[in-house]
Design an enzyme around this catalytic site. Structure first.
Site, PDB file in Angstrom:
ATOM      1  N   CYS A 113      26.714   4.625   1.106  1.00  0.00           N
ATOM      2  CA  CYS A 113      27.636   5.753   0.976  1.00  0.00           C
ATOM      3  C   CYS A 113      27.647   6.234  -0.478  1.00  0.00           C
ATOM      4  CB  CYS A 113      29.019   5.381   1.496  1.00  0.00           C
ATOM      5  SG  CYS A 113      30.077   6.837   1.793  1.00  0.00           S
ATOM      6  N   HIS A 152      27.537   4.456   6.842  1.00  0.00           N
ATOM      7  CA  HIS A 152      27.995   3.072   6.696  1.00  0.00           C
ATOM      8  C   HIS A 152      27.309   2.181   7.736  1.00  0.00           C
ATOM      9  CE1 HIS A 152      31.282   3.608   3.783  1.00  0.00           C
ATOM     10  NE2 HIS A 152      31.412   4.810   4.318  1.00  0.00           N
ATOM     11  N   GLU A 170      27.512  -0.964   8.039  1.00  0.00           N
ATOM     12  CA  GLU A 170      28.462  -2.004   8.451  1.00  0.00           C
ATOM     13  C   GLU A 170      29.494  -1.495   9.450  1.00  0.00           C
ATOM     14  OE1 GLU A 170      30.677   0.079   5.198  1.00  0.00           O
ATOM     15  OE2 GLU A 170      28.582  -0.311   5.708  1.00  0.00           O
TER      16      GLU A 170
END
Length: 208
Positions: free
Chosen positions: A79, A181, A183
């Site tokens: 990001c 992202h 994750e």
């Protein structure tokens, strides 16, 4: 061992949990020696570019990250962390970045039907096969951003369509960036992190 850079402006814990899930040993640290001894680093980031660069500089981490990159060890920016890899940004005021990948950060055009910030799931289009993209097709990943990386096509390995064609992933040597992202992107995000794991293991083997 992967070090997740701790500079009080990132989603470090969620990245650490994702790395734990794929079996990649990691720690959150701002210690210069630990960073330089790591097999690779992940640079997270949430917030504004100028403040993030200021904090990296205050801690001396900008110099450490450049030294890490020069060593050839793998690095992944996530990001805002991806944007910091570039040469500069126009967010709020002109600010120099780490300069590890050519490019400049610009605000997403605010056009009808395309809200800024861009928040939500968007489809990937793979431009070049790398260890991080080789298992990807047209999957969807999760974004939260108002700015994007304007960089030469040779460094763009994936894009997503929005008010502009957003570089979703960039790469130069062993340095990678993901605007979204991983994750927070479910199984496909884990596959990308597994690709980074592969890069770190390959690099470690070649340096032994």
């Amino acid at each position: 061992m992967i070090v997740i850079i701790d500079y009080d402006t990132g989603n470090t814990k969620s990245i650490s949990k994702a790395l734990d899930f794929i079996g990649l040993q990691n720690k959150i640290s701002s210690n210069h020696a630990e960073i330089l001894q790591a097999d690779g680093v992940i640079l997270p980031g949430v917030g504004a570019f100028p403040e993030a660069m200021q904090e990296l500089g205050r801690r001396g981490l900008d110099v450490t990250l450049k030294e890490m990159a020069e060593s050839g060890k793998p690095m992944l920016g996530v990001c805002l962390g991806m944007q910091l890899l570039l040469e500069s940004s126009d967010e709020h005021l002109f600010t120099k970045g780490l300069g590890l990948i050519p490019g400049h950060v610009e605000k997403l055009p605010d056009e009808p039907g395309f809200a800024v910030p861009h928040m939500g799931w968007n489809q990937l289009e793979i431009k070049r096969s790398t260890p991080l993209t080789k298992k990807l097709g047209g999957e969807y990943v999760y974004y939260v951003h108002s700015y994007y990386a304007n960089c030469p096509n040779e460094y763009i390995i994936a894009t997503s369509g929005y008010s502009v064609e957003v570089p979703s992933m960039i790469n130069k040597g062993n340095i990678y960036g993901a605007q979204f992202h991983p994750e927070k992107s479910g199984q496909i995000g884990l596959e990308i992190l597994k690709g980074f794991k592969e890069v770190t293991e390959s690099c470690k083997s070649s340096q032994q």
